[in-house]
Scaffold this active site. Structure first.
Site, mmCIF file in Angstrom:
data_model
loop_
_atom_site.group_PDB
_atom_site.id
_atom_site.type_symbol
_atom_site.label_atom_id
_atom_site.label_comp_id
_atom_site.label_asym_id
_atom_site.label_seq_id
_atom_site.Cartn_x
_atom_site.Cartn_y
_atom_site.Cartn_z
ATOM 1 N N HIS A 1 107.244 79.055 4.957
ATOM 2 C CA HIS A 1 107.144 80.365 4.282
ATOM 3 C C HIS A 1 106.062 80.321 3.205
ATOM 4 O O HIS A 1 105.261 81.254 3.067
ATOM 5 C CB HIS A 1 108.477 80.722 3.629
ATOM 6 C CG HIS A 1 109.459 81.401 4.538
ATOM 7 N ND1 HIS A 1 109.120 82.443 5.377
ATOM 8 C CD2 HIS A 1 110.798 81.194 4.735
ATOM 9 C CE1 HIS A 1 110.198 82.847 6.042
ATOM 10 N NE2 HIS A 1 111.216 82.103 5.668
ATOM 11 N N GLU B 1 111.211 76.437 4.651
ATOM 12 C CA GLU B 1 110.800 77.094 3.402
ATOM 13 C C GLU B 1 109.353 76.766 3.033
ATOM 14 O O GLU B 1 108.627 77.623 2.517
ATOM 15 C CB GLU B 1 111.753 76.705 2.265
ATOM 16 C CG GLU B 1 113.212 77.100 2.498
ATOM 17 C CD GLU B 1 113.399 78.574 2.832
ATOM 18 O OE1 GLU B 1 112.616 79.396 2.328
ATOM 19 O OE2 GLU B 1 114.324 78.891 3.602
#
Length: 359
Positions: A144, A141
């Site tokens: 990202h 994450e």
């Protein structure tokens, strides 16, 4: 006040290599960046993006998580907070994104937000994964966030909901569906990039593999085997005929994530590559060089990747593409054999044998 990963004096549970100034280009899948460039060139995308950026209720979304989820910090989900700070240190992300745990039995995690990214993980995921597996997810994450994926992920999330609401308007539904399909195609590629970021943070391939296996088969590791799991990916790619190739395309179109076996195989392949080894040795593109990076170079890299995929793939459709590119003489025969592979009687028996079996 935005927290910095460098404010903490924690000592990681084990030593892991850090990557000062690393650019997201170091771990991005070749097709990720080119798919995003192609997405931006899609007719009407810029208009939709600019319009929705001003209309999406991001403030409402942030208030929703603040009011109805648990914010990770020094007093809540401390182990996740430490993983988050550690991941931001490893990838040298200056601003630590807010992170929330939300009640949901389905294992899931996402990085969303237009102005600044927010990381959200479900209780189902927290309960499913062990520490090192979860570290890879947190790194995923953070990857990202570093790549700037949260903006387009948020757009995809809202457009998907909008597509359902306007499904009764023929032209409107077609236009939005086209953009959602293109966004999904890009996001599937971005997931492969984020898997790589997760590996850079966790630096434990086995943990990354275990996490993907658990997403596929639940908390039953004693019943699963990494090699057998990867063999599924190979069988999926090589098995069947042209009809199966078409079904694979149709099955993946509505998905935002690649299939878990494919993700595992792609990650293992990257881990064994020279690019990964050079990165771990400290040879990687820096963030301060991003402004001089060439879009055409990204397209060339993506083109080389696709060419290599076509050349090495065992998928029947890719085999047909190779035959067409190579100027196959008996193309009609090859097409017929590809379509009916596995359905023709063994031993060269003709139609009479088949009719007898059905009588």
């Amino acid at each position: 006040m935005t927290e910095s990963p460098h404010d903490s004096e924690r000592v990681p549970s084990r030593n892991r290599r850090r990557f000062p100034g690393i650019s997201s280009r170091a771990y991005e899948h070749p097709t990720d960046r080119s798919a995003l460039v192609a997405l931006r060139k899609l007719t009407g995308f810029d208009t939709v993006f600019r319009t929705l950026s001003g209309l999406l209720p991001e403030r409402s979304m942030r208030l929703m998580y603040l009011s109805d989820s648990v914010r990770v910090g020094e007093r809540q989900f401390v182990h996740l907070h430490e993983m988050l700070l550690d991941a931001c240190q490893i990838l040298d992300l200056e601003k630590v994104p807010p992170m929330y745990v939300t009640q949901d039995p389905t294992p899931n995690a996402m990085c969303v937000g237009l102005d600044e990214p927010i990381i959200v993980v479900s209780t189902g995921l927290v309960e499913l994964l062990d520490e090192e597996e979860m570290r890879a997810v947190v790194g995923h994450e953070v990857g990202h966030a570093l790549s700037g994926h949260a903006v387009y992920r948020t757009l995809l999330m809202y457009l998907t909901k909008l597509a359902v609401r306007v499904s009764w308007i023929p032209l409107g539904a077609v236009a939005i569906t086209a953009i959602v399909t293109a966004l999904n195609e890009w996001f599937r590629k971005s997931e492969l990039s984020a898997d790589r970021a997760g590996l850079l943070v966790g630096q434990d391939l086995k943990a990354s593999m275990r996490g993907l296996m658990k997403l596929a088969g639940g908390n039953h590791l004693h019943e699963m085997n990494v090699d057998a799991f990867l063999e599924q990916a190979e069988e999926y790619e090589a098995g069947g005929d042209l009809r199966d190739s078409v079904l694979k395309i149709l099955n993946v179109l509505p998905r935002s994530h690649p299939f878990t076996t494919i993700r595992a195989a792609e990650l293992k392949k990257w881990h064994a590559s020279r690019d990964f080894q050079r990165l771990m040795d400290g040879h990687y593109p820096r963030r301060d060089e991003d402004s001089t990076s060439s879009v055409s170079d990204s397209f060339r890299e993506a083109g080389a990747h696709y060419a290599d995929t076509v050349r090495t793939s065992k998928d029947p459709l890719m085999g047909l593409v190779r035959d067409i590119a190579g100027g196959a003489g008996d193309l009609g025969g090859k097409l017929r054999d590809s379509v009916f592979r596995g359905t023709r009687p063994a031993g060269g028996e003709g139609a009479a044998g088949a009719e007898g079996a059905g009588a």
